[in-house]
Design an enzyme around this catalytic site. Structure first.
Site, PDB file in Angstrom:
ATOM      1  N   GLY A 154       0.804  -1.213   0.000  1.00 26.27           N
ATOM      2  CA  GLY A 154       0.000   0.000   0.000  1.00 26.27           C
ATOM      3  C   GLY A 154       0.840   1.267   0.000  1.00 26.27           C
ATOM      4  CB  CYS A 212       3.434   4.103  24.055  1.00 27.19           C
ATOM      5  SG  CYS A 212       3.248   5.258  25.407  1.00 27.19           S
TER       6      CYS A 212
END
Ligand SMILES: *Cc1c(COP(=O)(O)O)cnc(C)c1O
Length: 397
Positions: free
Chosen positions: A73, A327
């Protein structure tokens, strides 16, 4: 309660299916020839690629000559956008229209082009996560080279009005690219009827291996080579073809596109039950339009918790999911997609994406709905932010 293992991160990647693996296996050891070689072993491979190209094309209502195999992609997005930009810049067209909540493969490519003299309009999205076709039309200028809007968003699953945008682009003579990576196998696509000029897809989101994808480029559109060298991919992308992966992609896209209405019919009630169940937890909010979303996507913000802690706890209970929080994405900022909906940082940080495929069951839904509220209670009990909010009787959503 019996522990279950639920892979609910299909928007991140999927496993290669048995059928796809079987399709690929002969090309590793028996039929390993180079498709460019003149002897039979080579030509068999060449024929295999021609066959795969036809099969991929058929699933999009495209012609085989319009399908270029790529490494996925991100590569397809890069090639489409930089290619059109490069081609049309010589005609004085140096303006691109996109949206603020595209995948980074699109956004960072646009930012790169801005450094090279292009102007980019980043359209806002509604609080429900939808691009307004009228905004697209208003943003078109005489020097617009390309409109690039994703088909379905990878975080919140919202399905964009691609046919309307395609019609607008056609009316104004502007090329239209869509990143359809999340749409393949979930929405029926017809590049001709929908006036799509370029379309990106990626195999590993629908049970083909990682590192294989395709770019559809409508006949008549000339964009520069991606890789210079040999004459592979109609001379546009050099390099000996990844034949096993190409064969796997063809099989996977056929399987993924044969039963879309049945998949939607099966998954939509499960999705809705999951959404309704999670929203029973206080201070939660569904991200993205409720109806115009992928049948296998749930994205909910849960106030007072950190996405990362939530994912670790879910993992402990056998549930693999994702979050748009700090995170996990390796940056301090919450997801640009959630922020584009107007969520404040605190709310965006505590979001959960559950994305699933055909094998998802009602038992999976029930298990998640049993486990999740307990985890949220425990995390909130440890959260200074939740304590403050409760003390001040303040509601963020
Ligand atoms: C996964 C994804 C990509 C990137 O595809 P890769 O094959 O991993 O490079 C691009 N766009 C969207 C919307 C995606 O979900």
């Amino acid at each position: 309660m019996e522990k279950r293992y639920i892979y609910a991160d299909h928007a991140a990647t999927t496993a290669v299916s048995d059928e796809v693996l079987q399709e690929m296996l002969p090309y590793f050891q028996e039929d390993f020839g180079n498709p460019s070689s003149i002897y039979a072993k080579g030509r068999e491979n060449e024929r295999a690629i021609i066959n795969a190209r036809e099969r991929v094309a058929k699933c999009l209502n495209a012609d085989a000559k319009e399908i270029y195999f790529t490494a996925g992609g991100s590569e397809s997005d890069n090639w489409a956008i930089k290619g059109v930009a490069d081609k049309l810049a010589s005609k004085g067209k140096k303006h691109i229209i996109t949206s603020v909540f595209e995948h980074h493969a699109v956004l960072h490519t646009c930012e790169f082009l801005e450094k090279h003299g292009f102007e980019v309009t980043y359209l806002p999205v509604s609080p429900e996560g939808l691009v307004n076709p009228e905004d697209v039309e208003q943003a078109i200028r005489p020097d617009t080279a390309l409109v690039t809007i994703m088909y379905a968003n990878n975080e919140i699953g919202t399905i964009q009005p691609i046919s309307e945008i395609g019609a607008i682009c056609k009316k104004h003579g502007v090329l239209f690219h869509t990143d359809a990576v999340q749409a393949i196998g979930n929405i029926e696509i017809d590049v001709k009827a929908q006036n799509i000029d370029l379309l990106s897809l990626s195999g590993h989101k629908f049970h083909a291996p990682k590192g294989i994808g395709a770019l559809y480029i409508r006949k008549g559109i000339q964009i520069p080579n991606l890789i210079h060298g040999g004459s592979q991919e109609f001379g546009k992308r050099a390099g000996t073809e990844n034949v096993p992966a190409i064969m796997g992609l063809a099989k996977a896209i056929e399987l993924a596109t044969t039963n879309i209405p049945e998949k939607i019919e099966k998954l939509t009630p499960l999705r809705n039950k999951l959404i309704d169940g999670i929203l029973k937890i206080e201070q939660t909010k569904l991200n993205g339009d409720r109806e115009k979303r992928l049948a296998g996507n749930v994205n909910i913000s849960i106030v007072g918790i950190e996405g990362e802690s939530l994912l670790l706890m879910l993992d402990y209970y056998g549930i693999q999911a994702s979050s748009g929080s700090a995170c996990t994405s390796g940056s301090l900022d919450p997801s640009h997609v959630l922020l584009s909906l107007g969520l404040v940082h605190e709310v965006a940080h505590g979001s959960l994406r559950i994305s699933f495929g055909e094998e998802f069951t009602e038992q999976d839904v029930d298990y998640i709905l049993e486990v999740l509220p307990q985890i949220v209670d425990r995390l909130r009990a440890m959260s200074p932010m939740w304590e403050t909010l409760t003390k001040e009787n303040k509601k963020l959503v």
